[in-house]
Motif scaffolding. Sequence first.
Motif, mmCIF file in Angstrom:
data_model
loop_
_atom_site.group_PDB
_atom_site.id
_atom_site.type_symbol
_atom_site.label_atom_id
_atom_site.label_comp_id
_atom_site.label_asym_id
_atom_site.label_seq_id
_atom_site.Cartn_x
_atom_site.Cartn_y
_atom_site.Cartn_z
ATOM 1 N N ALA A 87 0.814 -1.241 0.024
ATOM 2 C CA ALA A 87 0.062 0.109 -0.061
ATOM 3 C C ALA A 87 0.864 1.149 0.122
ATOM 4 O O ALA A 87 0.449 2.212 -0.666
ATOM 5 C CB ALA A 87 -0.921 -0.072 1.227
ATOM 6 N N HIS A 88 1.952 1.235 0.738
ATOM 7 C CA HIS A 88 2.852 2.561 0.692
ATOM 8 C C HIS A 88 3.607 2.602 -0.668
ATOM 9 O O HIS A 88 3.677 3.801 -1.196
ATOM 10 C CB HIS A 88 4.003 2.227 1.744
ATOM 11 C CG HIS A 88 3.782 2.879 3.126
ATOM 12 N ND1 HIS A 88 3.654 4.332 3.301
ATOM 13 C CD2 HIS A 88 3.191 2.419 4.347
ATOM 14 C CE1 HIS A 88 3.363 4.779 4.449
ATOM 15 N NE2 HIS A 88 3.077 3.389 5.111
ATOM 16 N N VAL A 89 3.824 1.550 -1.160
ATOM 17 C CA VAL A 89 4.314 1.577 -2.754
ATOM 18 C C VAL A 89 3.391 2.332 -3.627
ATOM 19 O O VAL A 89 3.750 3.275 -4.157
ATOM 20 C CB VAL A 89 4.920 0.300 -3.141
ATOM 21 C CG1 VAL A 89 5.239 0.332 -4.647
ATOM 22 C CG2 VAL A 89 6.243 -0.341 -2.249
ATOM 23 N N PRO A 121 9.679 11.154 0.175
ATOM 24 C CA PRO A 121 10.142 10.382 1.186
ATOM 25 C C PRO A 121 9.794 10.293 2.467
ATOM 26 O O PRO A 121 9.790 9.340 3.144
ATOM 27 C CB PRO A 121 11.613 10.786 0.913
ATOM 28 C CG PRO A 121 11.655 11.564 -0.395
ATOM 29 C CD PRO A 121 10.527 12.062 -0.411
ATOM 30 N N VAL A 122 9.350 11.636 2.885
ATOM 31 C CA VAL A 122 8.814 11.876 4.402
ATOM 32 C C VAL A 122 7.673 10.995 4.573
ATOM 33 O O VAL A 122 7.371 10.477 5.476
ATOM 34 C CB VAL A 122 8.506 13.346 4.599
ATOM 35 C CG1 VAL A 122 7.917 13.478 5.781
ATOM 36 C CG2 VAL A 122 9.525 14.276 4.371
ATOM 37 N N LEU A 126 6.766 6.795 7.061
ATOM 38 C CA LEU A 126 6.088 6.135 7.981
ATOM 39 C C LEU A 126 5.792 4.949 7.827
ATOM 40 O O LEU A 126 5.332 4.073 8.839
ATOM 41 C CB LEU A 126 4.662 7.001 7.960
ATOM 42 C CG LEU A 126 4.390 8.560 8.169
ATOM 43 C CD1 LEU A 126 3.065 8.826 7.855
ATOM 44 C CD2 LEU A 126 4.703 8.692 9.584
ATOM 45 N N SER A 127 6.443 4.413 6.777
ATOM 46 C CA SER A 127 6.233 2.744 6.884
ATOM 47 C C SER A 127 7.231 1.926 7.709
ATOM 48 O O SER A 127 6.906 0.904 8.000
ATOM 49 C CB SER A 127 6.447 2.177 5.082
ATOM 50 O OG SER A 127 7.841 2.503 5.064
ATOM 51 N N PHE A 135 13.013 3.262 -1.954
ATOM 52 C CA PHE A 135 12.382 3.363 -3.175
ATOM 53 C C PHE A 135 11.723 4.646 -3.504
ATOM 54 O O PHE A 135 11.677 5.400 -4.450
ATOM 55 C CB PHE A 135 11.235 2.042 -3.243
ATOM 56 C CG PHE A 135 10.385 2.348 -4.141
ATOM 57 C CD1 PHE A 135 10.486 2.077 -5.647
ATOM 58 C CD2 PHE A 135 8.882 2.799 -4.205
ATOM 59 C CE1 PHE A 135 9.695 2.036 -6.831
ATOM 60 C CE2 PHE A 135 8.003 2.808 -5.278
ATOM 61 C CZ PHE A 135 8.357 2.632 -6.363
ATOM 62 N N ALA A 136 10.929 5.277 -2.408
ATOM 63 C CA ALA A 136 10.547 6.778 -2.446
ATOM 64 C C ALA A 136 11.459 7.676 -3.015
ATOM 65 O O ALA A 136 11.593 8.714 -3.502
ATOM 66 C CB ALA A 136 9.887 7.041 -1.142
ATOM 67 N N VAL A 137 12.752 7.694 -2.037
ATOM 68 C CA VAL A 137 13.906 8.651 -2.538
ATOM 69 C C VAL A 137 14.313 8.424 -3.835
ATOM 70 O O VAL A 137 14.344 9.707 -4.739
ATOM 71 C CB VAL A 137 14.950 8.363 -1.541
ATOM 72 C CG1 VAL A 137 16.247 9.232 -1.990
ATOM 73 C CG2 VAL A 137 14.727 8.783 -0.188
#
Length: 607
Positions: A87-89, A121-122, A126-127, A135-137
């Motif tokens: 879900a975060h991805v 990335p922030v 939370l994950s 991955f977010a960065v």
Amino acid sequence: MAVSRIIGECLDALLHPSVRYDALTSARHRAFIAPRLLGSLAAFAAFPVYLVLRGAPTALEAAAFAWLIAPILVAWFLSRTGRYEHAHVLSTLALTALVIGVSALTGGIQSFAAVWFVVIPVEAALSASRRIVTFAVSLALGGALLLIALGGFGMLPPPAAAATSNATLAAFGIGTATLYASVLAYGAAWLARTNGALLNVEEERYRLLARNMSDVISRHNRNGAVCFISPAAETLLGVPAAQLTEHGLFDRVHVADRPAYLKAISDAARGRETGSVEFRIRREVVRDERGRPSAAEFVWVEMRCRPLEPGAAAVATAETEVVAVMRDITERKLHEQALDEARAEADRADAAKSRFLATMSHELRTPLNAIIGFSDMIVQEEALMLGAERRKEYAQLINDSGQHLLSVVNGILDMSKMESGNFEIVPEPFAPRPALLNCCNLLALKARDSGIDLVTRAPENLPDVVGDPRAFKQILLNLVSNAIKFTERGGTVTVSAAVEGARLVLRVSDTGVGIAEEDLKRLGDPFFQAGKTYQRRHEGTGLGLSIVKSLVRMHGGEIEVQSQIDRGTTVTVSLPLALPTSSNVTTLNPTAPADAPTQDYQVKKSA
């Protein structure tokens, strides 16, 4: 309060069933679902007001509002699947796509929306997953580089067609990014507080269990060294838990049980589930004035061990650790030992019964055959033409056989009374020397007929003994007759008496067949006869020495048997000169001369 409670109940209803009973995981799912649902629903609720104030939306504004359905879909995905990282991805991909799309239409990397690359990335932080943050960065940096590349190649809309990038839009972008980041920070702080509270609750719960449960929980390295051990170990082993860390516990395991202890831990470290292992461990039980242990004993414990679950340890280690639970099973072992002893005793009793039946069948059948046979011959004396001398011989044989039967029956009855505690002795003062000589004279003829020398050594100054004279004679008759029975022709039987301290010591020695070492331990058991049945050359009931042991014990004495095969046997009986006081005897004063000192003698009460 009512609104927040309703919202909380709605969020709980949206949680996946797999996380409803895990407080920390369910808190993370709530922190993920709540802002996305509430934010999207609030934006949709404000959309009519926006239309009233601004009029018809532009294509960009309509696309931005349409994107608000994405957070709702991601929240629905988590609610249905419970896959938190996935879900975060999806959320990161949706937010990155929105930022890239708005930025591409409003000035590229210089757009007011480009500041939202920092938020990506922030949000992923939370994950609590390094993979998702990485991955977010990477995705945020890739989006920014993509906008720079598109702007550098002139592939973005020209400034005239793009939205005007003025101070108002820049302030709007920074403000919305700051507001969203603040919400994320608040969520992170709430998660941290929730996590801390849950950890405190769990820590208190496990501390309560560790302090109050009797089982000992420990964590071991592959080599058996203790990394942690619960406080219950102090109660079990009598030493502080700090002394059991590293190899302190191993040093207390019984030397013979250490291989089993290490093997159980090694098997568990290799992933092999072990049922349990039982071993002995040393426990300090006595302490001196300074509180230091001064004595120890070994207790039995049962240990169950298994590999430590990944992530369960506070610090990840390169090697597999083992968690073990130890329980004191000393009482159970004592019960098992008592059960084994009772089973062995029952087996011995069954074997004794079998020996008794086999022995009695022979001991009773032989004299009965003689009695029946010779009595039949006397009945038919006219037909057989028996003379007076022959009839007298047969009558004597019948009498001898009857006397033998009577002695067998009397032995069985005496043994039965002794085992049940109903055998009575009547102690009185008597001179042991005449009784000893009388017994030897009674057996002298039997010894002479067997070709055996019977030697008697009894000093004339033997003091009087307080005891049962009948039992005293029975002890001597049984010992001397046994010695004669088991001595070959040409041998010697020696009977001696002496005073040693406050005891009268009787020794009966022979040069007979002797007794094997393995039979000495059981010698004196009822119906037991040394040597294998098919090798035995001397018959009997096996009650003689058993009766002697019981009579000696009733007089407070001791008996010792020393023997060697084909070298002979020596039986030593030690009797006190005066019977010890006990609860079932009464002290009486015998008649004595007026000038003689008063002396107490112990006499058993009659029933």
